[in-house]
Write an enzyme that holds these catalytic residues in place. Structure first.
Site, short mmCIF file in Angstrom:
data_model
loop_
_atom_site.label_atom_id
_atom_site.label_comp_id
_atom_site.label_asym_id
_atom_site.label_seq_id
_atom_site.Cartn_x
_atom_site.Cartn_y
_atom_site.Cartn_z
N GLU A 158 -0.66 2.33 7.12
CA GLU A 158 -0.76 3.47 6.20
C GLU A 158 -1.46 4.65 6.88
O GLU A 158 -1.09 5.81 6.64
CB GLU A 158 -1.49 3.07 4.92
CG GLU A 158 -0.88 1.89 4.18
CD GLU A 158 0.62 2.02 3.91
OE1 GLU A 158 1.11 3.16 3.79
OE2 GLU A 158 1.29 0.98 3.83
N ALA A 178 0.85 -1.18 0.00
CA ALA A 178 0.00 0.00 0.00
C ALA A 178 0.88 1.23 0.00
O ALA A 178 2.10 1.14 0.16
CB ALA A 178 -0.92 0.00 1.22
N GLU A 205 9.54 4.72 8.05
CA GLU A 205 9.07 3.35 8.02
C GLU A 205 9.34 2.60 9.32
O GLU A 205 8.49 1.85 9.80
CB GLU A 205 9.69 2.61 6.83
CG GLU A 205 9.26 3.14 5.48
CD GLU A 205 7.77 3.09 5.23
OE1 GLU A 205 7.05 2.41 5.99
OE2 GLU A 205 7.32 3.74 4.26
N ASN A 249 -0.18 7.94 0.50
CA ASN A 249 -0.40 9.27 -0.07
C ASN A 249 -1.37 10.07 0.80
O ASN A 249 -2.39 9.55 1.22
CB ASN A 249 -1.00 9.14 -1.47
CG ASN A 249 -0.47 7.93 -2.22
OD1 ASN A 249 -1.09 6.88 -2.17
ND2 ASN A 249 0.63 8.08 -2.89
#
Length: 872
Positions: free
Chosen positions: A302, A266, A324, A269
Site C-alpha cells: 500500500e 487494505a 496493481e 487512499n
C-alpha cells in the site's frame, strides 16, 4: 439487485464529458444519518463531444438539493435515477453544489461510508464513492480535495481524511471539526474518511532529503500493542523505496487505520490508508510467521502505491493491472530483499501455479487487461494482480534490474499526476530501455497459460535445445498467437557442476532451437530458472536428472521444482491407477534416495529444506489432469506422505528435536526457517500416528510462547481422534475468545479438518454466537477455509458440502455481494471435475441461478453455467 446487468467494454471508452478541478466536501456526522455537502469546480472537457447531459453516479442515498452557481435547479433541469444524477445542458464552466444524506449505520455493503465496530470508515475502490455523494465515479476524473468533517467530540474524537490537517476546533453542542487538504490531484476512488474513538501508536521517518514525516497508526483501543510490527514494516518500505527507486514520500504525514470489517486486505487512499486488521495486527502470541510476513508485505504494497497507483493512476478500470501488477511486482522485490530470496520466490511461484493457472484455464479466464466486465469488483483477481506482476517481472528480466528501475522512474516522471493506460506504461519502458515490446504486449491481451515444451537431443558434443509454445483456447479467445517468452536456462554436468552459465532465451515463435557445443557427455538442463515467465513447462526429464537438479541446482526455484517433479511422477501415476481401480502405485527407490540425499546434505536455508520436503498441493496435482478426482488425489497424496514418513520416521524425529524452540520468539529468516522445519517434521509424524505424537503436540501447545508453534501443535492434532485434540481446541477458544483474528484461525482449522463430520461441524459453527456473518474475515476463515482448504469435505459424495456453500452464498449475497461472488467462483469450474463431483457443483450453480442475485454473483454464476470446454 439487477435483472439485466449491463456489460461494460474497454472498446467503448470515451473521455469524460466534464472535468472537475476541485472538490470541497463537508461531512456532518449525526447518530442516525450523515449529511454530505459537495461543491465542485467543473469545466467542459475540450476533448469530449458530449453536450446534452452530464452523468454523476450515485447509489443508496437521498438527494436533498442540487445547485449550479448557487442557483438551485428545478426538477426539469436534472434527472434522478436509482444509480445516477443527470444534469441537463450544463454550462461550459460552473460550480456545482450537491447536498445528500447517507446512512452509514445501516450500510452493510462495506462500500462507501459505513460502520466497522465503533469506527466509521470508507472504501471507495472501485466504485464506492458513488455511495457517498453524486460524482462521476471513474478514475480519469482527477481533482484536488478539501474535506471538512464535523461530529460528536466524545463519540468521534478522531477525525481523519486524505492529506494534511489544516484546521480543527470545537463546535457548539459538544461537537468538533477538522479540515484536511490533499495537495495532489486524485480520482475519487482514492478518497478516504474515518471517524471514531481510536487508540494510536506514533513514530516518524526522516527522508533522504531531511524531511520529517509524521507516522500514525490508529486502531480500536486495546489493540495498540499488536501494531508495532506494522509500523516497523512501514519504515522498512519507505527506506527501501528511497534506496531502490529514489522515491521519497511526498506528504507531511502518513496515516494508517485498521478496521475489523473490510472486504480487501487494505486500500492505498492517498496519505490515509485503511487496512483490514488481518493485515496490521501481529504480535508473537497472536500471529504466526506467515502473518508477520503478510503484514510486512501488505503494508509495503500500500505504501508503494503512493507513486505506482496514486501519483500515476489508471485511466479506467480495464487498466487495473497498470497499478496493481506494477505494485505487486515492487512488493515481491521488497519481500525477496527482506526474507529468504529463494523461498520467497518459490511462494510467489506456488501462488501462480495453484491459484492463477486454474483461474487462467477456467470459465472466467480473462487477460491481464480484461476486455469487458459486468461488475468491476469481480476483476480484482489473481490474474490482474499476480500474473500482472509476473508480466512486469519479465520486462525487468529482459531489461536488467538497473535499467528497469530507471525506466519505472521515467514512467513516473512522464505521467506524474495523470490517469494513463497499460500502453502508456509499455511505451515508457521502450523509451527508457530500448526494448521492443510490440509482441510482448500480447501478455496483456491474451488469456490463458502458455505451455512451453522443452525437447533436447545430444550428438557429437553438441546439445540441441528446442522450445515450443502453445496456449489452449479460453472463453472468447479460441485462437492464440505466439507470445514473447523469456526462458532462463543453465546447463550442469553429470556431477551437478555448472557446465554453462545461465542465459535468457527469447521464445518468440511457435518453435525455436538453440545449440550448445563443447560437451563430453550430455548436460542436464535447468529450465525456467527463477520462473522467468508465467508458463507451464512441459519437460520429461529422467528421475536421475531431476535428482541431480534437486541436489545441486544453484537456483532455489529449480531445485525445489525438481523435487516437486519427482513427487508428481509418483502422485500422477498413483491417481491415474486409483481412478481406474487398479493397484496403487508405489514410490520408486530413487525418490527415497533423493530425499535421503537432501536430508544428509540439506541447504543452508532451512525454509528451503522445508519447501523441498513438502509434497505438491492437491491443487497442483489436480492441474496435471483433464478431470480432477478429489478423492483419488487425496488418497494418493496421503499414501505418499505416509510412505515418506514411515521410511524416514527416525529422521523426522531428529529434525523435530534439532529444530525445537530454544529461545524466545523472534521473527527473522533463521528462526522462521527453524520453526517451519519443526512443524513439517511434526506433520509427517502425525501422518503415520507416530508413537507419542499426540502427547508431543499437546505439550508443544501448552508450552508455546508464540502462535506459530501453537498452530503447529493444533494442525498436528487437527485430524486425530484423540482427547488431547478436543482439549486444546476448547482451551484455544476460551483463551483467545476476545481476539477476533485468532478466533478466525480456530474456525479455519476446524473447517479444514479431514474428519467425516466436517460439513456438520461447519454448520454448527455458522450457528455459533461467536460467528459474525457480517464480518468478511469470519466468512473467509470458515466458509473459505472449508471450500478451498477441505476438498474432500466440500465434494462429499452426498452433496452436503456443495449445498452448504450454496446456502451461505444465497444468505450472503444480499449483505456482501463481493464475498458471495468469490464463494460462487469456487463452484464455477465444475467442468474440470469428474462427473461424480461435477454434478453437485453444477446443481448448486443452477440453484443459485434460479435465485435473485446481485450483479456480482450473477456474473460469476452465469459464466460458470455458460462457458464450456475450458480447463481450470
Amino acid at each position: 439487485m439487477s435483472g439485466n446487468p449491463q456489460r461494460k467494454y474497454r472498446a467503448d471508452y470515451a473521455v469524460p464529458a466534464y472535468l472537475v478541478d476541485t472538490v470541497d466536501l463537508d461531512f456532518d456526522i449525526r447518530d442516525d444519518h450523515t449529511t454530505v455537502r459537495a461543491v465542485y469546480a467543473v469545466r467542459r472537457n475540450p476533448e469530449s463531444t458530449a453536450t446534452q447531459q452530464w452523468q454523476l453516479d450515485g447509489r443508496e442515498m437521498r438527494l436533498v438539493s442540487v445547485a449550479i452557481d448557487d442557483r438551485e435547479l428545478a426538477e426539469n433541469e436534472y434527472e434522478l435515477r436509482d444509480d445516477a444524477l443527470l444534469i441537463n445542458n450544463p454550462p461550459e464552466q460552473f460550480t456545482l453544489t450537491i447536498e445528500n444524506s447517507i446512512d452509514p449505520e445501516h450500510n452493510l455493503s462495506l462500500e462507501g461510508f459505513y460502520r466497522s465496530g465503533d469506527i466509521l470508515c470508507s472504501q471507495c475502490e472501485a466504485n464506492g464513492f458513488s455511495r457517498i455523494t453524486y460524482f462521476p465515479d471513474r478514475p480519469d476524473v482527477m481533482a484536488r480535495y478539501t474535506t471538512r468533517i464535523s461530529a460528536d467530540a466524545k463519540r468521534y474524537p478522531v477525525l481523519l481524511a486524505n492529506g494534511n490537517c489544516v484546521d480543527s476546533g470545537a463546535l457548539d453542542g459538544g461537537r468538533h471539526y477538522a479540515v484536511f487538504e490533499d495537495p495532489f490531484d486524485k480520482p475519487c476512488y482514492l478518497f478516504a474518511i474515518v471517524a471514531g474513538d481510536l487508540g494510536m501508536i506514533r513514530d516518524s521517518y526522516t527522508t533522504g532529503s531531511g524531511r520529517n514525516v509524521d507516522l500514525r497508526l490508529y486502531t480500536e483501543h486495546g489493540n495498540e500493542d499488536q501494531c508495532d510490527h506494522a509500523m516497523a514494516s512501514l519504515k522498512q518500505a519507505m527506506a527501501w523505496d528511497e534506496d531502490t527507486y529514489g522515491l521519497e514520500y511526498d506528504l507531511d504525514s502518513y496515516v494508517t487505520v485498521a478496521v475489523g470489517s473490510f472486504n480487501m486486505g487494505a486500500m492505498e487512499n492517498k496519505g490515509l490508508n485503511v487496512f483490514n486488521t488481518a493485515c496490521i495486527f501481529a504480535r508473537a502470541d497472536t500471529a504466526t510467521d506467515a502473518d508477520f510476513a503478510l503484514v510486512r508485505d501488505v503494508v509495503a504494497h500500500e505504501y508503494f502505491h503512493n507513486y505506482t497507483g496514486n501519483r500515476v493512476t489508471c485511466r479506467d478500470w480495464f487498466q487495473l493491472s497498470l497499478k496493481e501488477g506494477l505494485t505487486v511486482y515492487r512488493e515481491h522485490q521488497f519481500a525477496i530483499d527482506q526474507g529468504s530470496p529463494g523461498v520467497t520466490r518459490i511462494r510467489q511461484v506456488r501462488t501462480m501455479r495453484e491459484i492463477q493457472f486454474p483461474e487462467d484455464g477456467g470459465p472466467r479466464a480473462h487477460p491481464v487487461r480484461p476486455e469487458s466486465y459486468v461488475e468491476m469488483n469481480n476483476f480484482y483477481t489473481i490474474t490482474v494482480y499476480e500474473k500482472g506482476a509476473e508480466v512486469i517481472h519479465m520486462i525487468a528480466q529482459m531489461a536488467g534490474r538497473d535499467a528497469f528501475i530507471e525506466a519505472v522512474c521515467h514512467y513516473l516522471d512522464k505521467h506524474d499526476g495523470q490517469a494513463v493506460t497499460i500502453e502508456d506504461f509499455a511505451v515508457a519502458m521502450e523509451e527508457s530501455t530500448g526494448l521492443d515490446l510490440g509482441q510482448f504486449r500480447r501478455w496483456y491481451a491474451q488469456a490463458g497459460t502458455p505451455r512451453v515444451r522443452v525437447a533436447t537431443s545430444f550428438d557429437d558434443g553438441q546439445l540441441a535445445l528446442t522450445l515450443s509454445q502453445h496456449t489452449p483456447a479460453t472463453p472468447g479467445q479460441s485462437d492464440k498467437v505466439d507470445f514473447d517468452i523469456p526462458v532462463e536456462i543453465a546447463l550442469f554436468d553429470g556431477e551437478g557442476q555448472p557446465a554453462r552459465e545461465p542465459e535468457v532465451l527469447r521464445l518468440t515463435e511457435t518453435q525455436q532451437t538453440w545449440t550448445f557445443d563443447g560437451f563430453s557427455t550430455e548436460p542436464t538442463v535447468s529450465a525456467l530458472r527463477g520462473f522467468t515467465a508465467p508458463v507451464r513447462l512441459e519437460y520429461e526429464q529422467s528421475d536421475a536428472a531431476l535428482a541431480r537438479l534437486m541436489a545441486h541446482d544453484s537456483d532455489p526455484v529449480c531445485r525445489w521444482d525438481a523435487a516437486q517433479a519427482l513427487y508428481l511422477k509418483t502422485l500422477v501415476a498413483d491417481v491415474a491407477a486409483r481412478r481406474e481401480s487398479a493397484a496403487p502405485v508405489e514410490a520408486p527407490g530413487l525418490l527415497f534416495d533423493a530425499i535421503a540425499t537432501l536430508l544428509d546434505d540439506p541447504p543452508q536455508d532451512r525454509e528451503l529444506l522445508a519447501e523441498m520436503l513438502t509434497l505438491p498441493s492437491e491443487a497442483m496435482i489436480g492441474e496435471q489432469f483433464d478431470a480432477i478426482d478429489v478423492f483419488a488425489i487425496d488418497a494418493a497424496r496421503t499414501a505418499l506422505k505416509q510412505a515418506i514418513a514411515h521410511r524416514f520416521a527416525a529422521r523426522f524425529e531428529s529434525l523435530a528435536d534439532d529444530h525445537a524452540a530454544r529461545d524466545a520468539y523472534a521473527f527473522n529468516v533463521e528462526e522462521a526457517g527453524r520453526r517451519r522445519v519443526f512443524a513439517l517434521a511434526l506433520d509427517y509424524l502425525a501422518a503415520i500416528d507416530a508413537p507419542g505424537i499426540a502427547a508431543r503436540a499437546a505439550s508443544l501447545y501448552d508450552a508455546a510462547d508464540n502462535m506459530t508453534d501453537r498452530m503447529a501443535a493444533l494442525e498436528t492434532l487437527r485430524d486425530m481422534d484423540d482427547p488431547e485434540r478436543d482439549r486444546v481446541l476448547d482451551d484455544f477458544a476460551q483463551v483467545w475468545a476476545d481476539y477476533p483474528l485468532v478466533m478466525d484461525k480456530w474456525l479455519r482449522l476446524q473447517a479444514m479438518t479431514r474428519r467425516d463430520d466436517s460439513v456438520e461441524r461447519v454448520r454448527t459453527l455458522l450457528a455459533d454466537e461467536r460467528f459474525d456473518f457480517t464480518n468478511p474475515n469470519r466468512i473467509r476463515a470458515l466458509l473459505g477455509g472449508f471450500a478451498r482448504g477441505n476438498r474432500p469435505g466440500f465434494h462429499r459424495a452426498d452433496g452436503a458440502g456443495h449445498a452448504l456453500v450454496a446456502d451461505e452464498i444465497l444468505r450472503l449475497d444480499a449483505l456482501n455481494p463481493q464475498l458471495a461472488a468469490a464463494l460462487a467462483g469456487i463452484l464455477a469450474p465444475w467442468r474440470r471435475h469428474v462427473a461424480s463431483q461435477a454434478d453437485g457443483m453444477y446443481a448448486a450453480l443452477e440453484r443459485l441461478s434460479a435465485a435473485e442475485l446481485s450483479d456480482n454473483t450473477r456474473e460469476i454464476v452465469d459464466a460458470g453455467l455458460e462457458r464450456s470446454g475450458a480447463a481450470a
